[in-house]
Design a protein around this motif. Structure first.
Motif, PDB file in Angstrom:
ATOM      1  N   UNK A  94       1.914 -13.493   4.138  1.00  0.00           N
ATOM      2  CA  UNK A  94       3.047 -12.710   4.908  1.00  0.00           C
ATOM      3  C   UNK A  94       3.226 -11.526   4.165  1.00  0.00           C
ATOM      4  N   UNK A  95       3.993 -10.462   4.904  1.00  0.00           N
ATOM      5  CA  UNK A  95       3.949  -9.325   4.240  1.00  0.00           C
ATOM      6  C   UNK A  95       5.446  -9.519   3.478  1.00  0.00           C
ATOM      7  N   UNK A 173       2.501  -3.372   5.565  1.00  0.00           N
ATOM      8  CA  UNK A 173       1.115  -3.333   5.725  1.00  0.00           C
ATOM      9  C   UNK A 173       0.512  -4.457   6.763  1.00  0.00           C
ATOM     10  N   UNK A 174       0.782  -5.600   6.556  1.00  0.00           N
ATOM     11  CA  UNK A 174       0.253  -6.524   7.434  1.00  0.00           C
ATOM     12  C   UNK A 174       0.607  -6.525   8.758  1.00  0.00           C
ATOM     13  N   UNK A 175       1.714  -5.857   9.193  1.00  0.00           N
ATOM     14  CA  UNK A 175       2.222  -5.739  10.488  1.00  0.00           C
ATOM     15  C   UNK A 175       1.394  -4.754  11.197  1.00  0.00           C
ATOM     16  N   UNK A 176       0.824  -3.505  10.215  1.00  0.00           N
ATOM     17  CA  UNK A 176      -0.002  -2.510  10.828  1.00  0.00           C
ATOM     18  C   UNK A 176      -1.293  -3.102  11.011  1.00  0.00           C
ATOM     19  N   UNK A 182      -6.434  -6.639  13.787  1.00  0.00           N
ATOM     20  CA  UNK A 182      -7.156  -7.315  12.418  1.00  0.00           C
ATOM     21  C   UNK A 182      -6.512  -8.893  12.604  1.00  0.00           C
ATOM     22  N   UNK A 183      -7.110  -9.659  12.555  1.00  0.00           N
ATOM     23  CA  UNK A 183      -6.663 -11.092  12.157  1.00  0.00           C
ATOM     24  C   UNK A 183      -6.898 -11.641  10.897  1.00  0.00           C
ATOM     25  N   UNK A 218      -6.379 -10.837  -2.679  1.00  0.00           N
ATOM     26  CA  UNK A 218      -7.363 -10.308  -1.765  1.00  0.00           C
ATOM     27  C   UNK A 218      -7.287 -11.170  -0.432  1.00  0.00           C
ATOM     28  N   UNK A 219      -7.178 -10.184   0.572  1.00  0.00           N
ATOM     29  CA  UNK A 219      -7.041 -10.773   1.901  1.00  0.00           C
ATOM     30  C   UNK A 219      -8.115 -10.645   2.813  1.00  0.00           C
TER      31      UNK A 219
END
Length: 249
Positions: A94-95, A173-176, A182-183, A218-219
């Motif tokens: 999560x962000x 950033x993850x919401x963007x 992107x999944x 690293x995601x």
């Protein structure tokens, strides 16, 4: 500077748990749940001791334990004041922005740097690209209730996102990434700790040498592509990770 309405505490005098610790736990819960908002005055130790039927040293010990945690501060001529609740972040993909927002911590972001630069060996290995490949570098300071919580440094593959400065300051950033289609599927993460340098301490409003939590992540998306490498610093006085551990059968 607001004074809170008298809170109700339930103390079990037959419990082996010390009374000061019971009081400290309930005060901490009131801070985290909003019963004691940042800026509230806790009140007079003598009055609180009399109301609860406790000795003044017991109340003082409970309050001091929360001062030591950074949740309360003693101000000369003002009294004991609530500073903030500690950010307790679940250990999941999560962000930080979303977690702070969900916890009512009023997140904000200060964009420190955004650039295209050649990937060093460590970044290249994390993103699965050749060393020297151009990547996007983003550096931010994340705040909660107007105070710094984390220093965030992220590297992303070039062309992955349109990272406009205004957008980076307004959301995570993850919401963007998710908004761009992107999944996010999984991440590899390492957590550690070390002392703050003088520069880091100044940026995070901590004394030099204060303990900091470190996190590298690293995601990967659902195709197995590395989409982000993050190297972050968190104030240990304001931030912790929550783990749920399961026994193996």
């Amino acid at each position: 500077m607001a004074k809170h309405r008298p809170l109700q505490f339930t103390l079990d005098r037959s419990s082996p748990v010390p009374l000061y610790y019971q009081l400290a736990q309930q005060l901490e819960a009131a801070i985290e749940q909003g019963g004691l908002a940042p800026g509230s005055l806790l009140g007079n130790e003598i009055e609180l001791a009399a109301r609860l039927g406790l000795s003044r040293p017991t109340v003082r010990q409970a309050i001091q334990s929360l001062v030591d945690k950074g949740l309360l501060v003693r101000r000369r001529g003002v009294g004991t004041q609530v500073v903030h609740s500690q950010v307790k972040r679940p250990l999941e993909l999560s962000s930080l922005y979303d977690d702070l927002e969900a916890a009512g911590q009023q997140p904000a972001t200060l964009l420190l740097s955004r650039a295209v630069e050649p990937a060093g060996a460590r970044v290249a290995a994390a993103l699965g690209v050749a060393e020297g490949t151009d990547v996007v570098y983003v550096e931010r300071l994340r705040l909660a209730h107007g105070e710094p919580v984390a220093h965030l440094r992220n590297h992303l593959p070039l062309g992955l996102l349109d990272l406009d400065g205004d957008v980076l300051a307004e959301t995570g950033l993850y919401r963007l990434m998710r908004s761009a289609g992107l999944t996010l599927h999984s991440a590899r993460q390492t957590i550690g700790a070390r002392a703050a340098t003088a520069e880091e301490a100044e940026r995070l409003a901590e004394p030099a040498g204060a303990p900091l939590l470190t996190m590298e992540r690293t995601t990967f998306d659902d195709t197995g592509r590395a989409v982000e490498f993050g190297s972050h610093l968190y104030r240990a006085s304001r931030y912790s990770f929550d783990f749920q551990l399961l026994a193996r059968p």
